[in-house]
Design a protein around this motif. Structure first.
Motif, PDB file in Angstrom:
ATOM      1  N   MET A   1      -7.980  11.741  34.008  1.00  9.96           N
ATOM      2  CA  MET A   1      -8.126  12.924  34.793  1.00  9.96           C
ATOM      3  C   MET A   1      -8.197  14.360  34.469  1.00  9.96           C
ATOM      4  O   MET A   1      -8.950  14.667  34.313  1.00  9.96           O
ATOM      5  CB  MET A   1      -7.238  12.481  35.689  1.00  9.96           C
ATOM      6  N   GLU A   2      -7.209  14.482  32.876  1.00 10.71           N
ATOM      7  CA  GLU A   2      -6.904  15.711  32.481  1.00 10.71           C
ATOM      8  C   GLU A   2      -7.798  15.752  31.423  1.00 10.71           C
ATOM      9  O   GLU A   2      -8.073  17.025  30.942  1.00 10.71           O
ATOM     10  CB  GLU A   2      -5.474  16.292  32.314  1.00 10.71           C
ATOM     11  N   SER A   3      -8.760  14.657  30.663  1.00  9.63           N
ATOM     12  CA  SER A   3      -9.378  14.779  30.181  1.00  9.63           C
ATOM     13  C   SER A   3     -10.624  15.318  30.278  1.00  9.63           C
ATOM     14  O   SER A   3     -11.803  15.585  29.192  1.00  9.63           O
ATOM     15  CB  SER A   3      -9.220  13.963  28.555  1.00  9.63           C
ATOM     16  N   GLY A   4     -10.852  15.051  31.414  1.00  6.63           N
ATOM     17  CA  GLY A   4     -12.417  15.764  32.110  1.00  6.63           C
ATOM     18  C   GLY A   4     -12.795  17.095  31.439  1.00  6.63           C
ATOM     19  O   GLY A   4     -13.680  17.194  30.771  1.00  6.63           O
ATOM     20  N   PRO A   5     -12.145  18.065  31.885  1.00 10.46           N
ATOM     21  CA  PRO A   5     -12.199  19.331  31.756  1.00 10.46           C
ATOM     22  C   PRO A   5     -12.097  19.593  30.363  1.00 10.46           C
ATOM     23  O   PRO A   5     -12.936  20.361  29.766  1.00 10.46           O
ATOM     24  CB  PRO A   5     -11.234  20.096  32.369  1.00 10.46           C
ATOM     25  N   ALA A   6     -10.994  19.401  29.598  1.00 11.88           N
ATOM     26  CA  ALA A   6     -11.387  18.706  27.555  1.00 11.88           C
ATOM     27  C   ALA A   6     -12.281  18.826  27.565  1.00 11.88           C
ATOM     28  O   ALA A   6     -12.975  19.063  26.104  1.00 11.88           O
ATOM     29  CB  ALA A   6     -10.754  18.501  26.889  1.00 11.88           C
ATOM     30  N   ILE A   7     -13.557  17.798  27.932  1.00 11.76           N
ATOM     31  CA  ILE A   7     -14.320  17.284  27.441  1.00 11.76           C
ATOM     32  C   ILE A   7     -15.397  18.380  27.433  1.00 11.76           C
ATOM     33  O   ILE A   7     -16.793  18.261  26.718  1.00 11.76           O
ATOM     34  CB  ILE A   7     -14.731  15.879  28.264  1.00 11.76           C
ATOM     35  N   PHE A   8     -15.715  18.398  29.161  1.00 10.94           N
ATOM     36  CA  PHE A   8     -16.969  19.519  29.353  1.00 10.94           C
ATOM     37  C   PHE A   8     -16.654  20.642  28.995  1.00 10.94           C
ATOM     38  O   PHE A   8     -17.419  21.331  28.383  1.00 10.94           O
ATOM     39  CB  PHE A   8     -16.296  19.605  30.591  1.00 10.94           C
ATOM     40  N   ALA A   9     -15.600  20.872  28.605  1.00  3.48           N
ATOM     41  CA  ALA A   9     -15.278  22.316  28.089  1.00  3.48           C
ATOM     42  C   ALA A   9     -15.345  22.787  26.236  1.00  3.48           C
ATOM     43  O   ALA A   9     -16.412  23.138  25.794  1.00  3.48           O
ATOM     44  CB  ALA A   9     -13.972  23.321  27.719  1.00  3.48           C
ATOM     45  N   GLY A  10     -15.226  21.463  25.851  1.00  9.20           N
ATOM     46  CA  GLY A  10     -14.994  21.187  24.277  1.00  9.20           C
ATOM     47  C   GLY A  10     -16.866  21.266  23.816  1.00  9.20           C
ATOM     48  O   GLY A  10     -17.354  21.297  23.237  1.00  9.20           O
ATOM     49  N   THR A  11     -17.617  20.218  24.417  1.00  8.42           N
ATOM     50  CA  THR A  11     -19.377  19.921  24.572  1.00  8.42           C
ATOM     51  C   THR A  11     -19.774  20.990  25.014  1.00  8.42           C
ATOM     52  O   THR A  11     -20.885  21.465  24.055  1.00  8.42           O
ATOM     53  CB  THR A  11     -19.525  18.640  25.493  1.00  8.42           C
ATOM     54  N   THR A  12     -18.867  21.885  25.843  1.00  9.89           N
ATOM     55  CA  THR A  12     -20.127  23.396  26.182  1.00  9.89           C
ATOM     56  C   THR A  12     -19.899  24.584  25.040  1.00  9.89           C
ATOM     57  O   THR A  12     -20.418  24.534  24.185  1.00  9.89           O
ATOM     58  CB  THR A  12     -19.448  24.112  27.237  1.00  9.89           C
ATOM     59  N   PHE A  13     -18.435  24.196  23.984  1.00  8.90           N
ATOM     60  CA  PHE A  13     -18.380  24.995  23.320  1.00  8.90           C
ATOM     61  C   PHE A  13     -18.484  24.687  22.066  1.00  8.90           C
ATOM     62  O   PHE A  13     -19.677  25.311  21.366  1.00  8.90           O
ATOM     63  CB  PHE A  13     -16.392  25.624  23.022  1.00  8.90           C
ATOM     64  N   ALA A  14     -18.725  23.800  21.119  1.00  5.40           N
ATOM     65  CA  ALA A  14     -19.286  23.214  20.270  1.00  5.40           C
ATOM     66  C   ALA A  14     -20.929  23.553  20.565  1.00  5.40           C
ATOM     67  O   ALA A  14     -21.809  23.820  18.862  1.00  5.40           O
ATOM     68  CB  ALA A  14     -19.069  21.766  20.065  1.00  5.40           C
ATOM     69  N   LEU A  15     -20.945  23.148  21.437  1.00  5.65           N
ATOM     70  CA  LEU A  15     -23.025  22.972  21.227  1.00  5.65           C
ATOM     71  C   LEU A  15     -22.881  24.515  21.504  1.00  5.65           C
ATOM     72  O   LEU A  15     -24.449  24.939  21.576  1.00  5.65           O
ATOM     73  CB  LEU A  15     -23.811  22.745  22.963  1.00  5.65           C
ATOM     74  N   PHE A  16     -22.367  25.754  21.745  1.00  6.78           N
ATOM     75  CA  PHE A  16     -22.945  26.810  22.015  1.00  6.78           C
ATOM     76  C   PHE A  16     -23.005  27.525  20.592  1.00  6.78           C
ATOM     77  O   PHE A  16     -23.800  27.934  19.735  1.00  6.78           O
ATOM     78  CB  PHE A  16     -21.915  27.716  23.245  1.00  6.78           C
ATOM     79  N   GLY A  17     -21.933  26.779  19.580  1.00  2.00           N
ATOM     80  CA  GLY A  17     -21.576  27.698  18.836  1.00  2.00           C
ATOM     81  C   GLY A  17     -22.525  26.693  17.682  1.00  2.00           C
ATOM     82  O   GLY A  17     -22.424  27.862  16.434  1.00  2.00           O
ATOM     83  N   ALA A  18     -22.898  25.723  17.851  1.00  2.00           N
ATOM     84  CA  ALA A  18     -23.798  24.921  16.711  1.00  2.00           C
ATOM     85  C   ALA A  18     -25.571  25.564  17.001  1.00  2.00           C
ATOM     86  O   ALA A  18     -25.984  26.465  16.519  1.00  2.00           O
ATOM     87  CB  ALA A  18     -24.088  23.168  17.204  1.00  2.00           C
ATOM     88  N   GLY A  19     -25.119  26.231  18.048  1.00  2.00           N
ATOM     89  CA  GLY A  19     -26.947  26.397  18.440  1.00  2.00           C
ATOM     90  C   GLY A  19     -27.364  27.813  18.277  1.00  2.00           C
ATOM     91  O   GLY A  19     -28.077  28.429  17.637  1.00  2.00           O
TER      92      GLY A  19
END
Length: 65
Positions: A1-19
């Motif tokens: 349950m706690e990994s959901g926000p970490a997955i969302f935040a990690g994906t958001t940060f990684a996509l924004f940084g790569a973009g």
């Protein structure tokens, strides 16, 4: 349950940084300004540094799962 926000935040940060890094690279390759009204060297350094920081934050969030 706690990994959901970490997955969302990690994906958001990684996509924004790569973009941001891809966009900055494309602007530099076409010899176009990265940011209007700012010296080219300052805008290139700040955009590249921001992209690397956001990409690192995304990797860090994925590592905390």
């Amino acid at each position: 349950m706690e990994s959901g926000p970490a997955i969302f935040a990690g994906t958001t940060f990684a996509l924004f940084g790569a973009g941001l890094l891809l966009w900055t690279g494309a602007r530099v390759l076409h010899r176009e300004p990265v940011a209007l009204g700012v010296r080219p060297s300052v805008s290139l350094i700040s955009a590249t540094l921001s992209g690397v920081v956001f990409l690192a934050l995304g990797v860090w969030c994925f590592g905390r799962m």
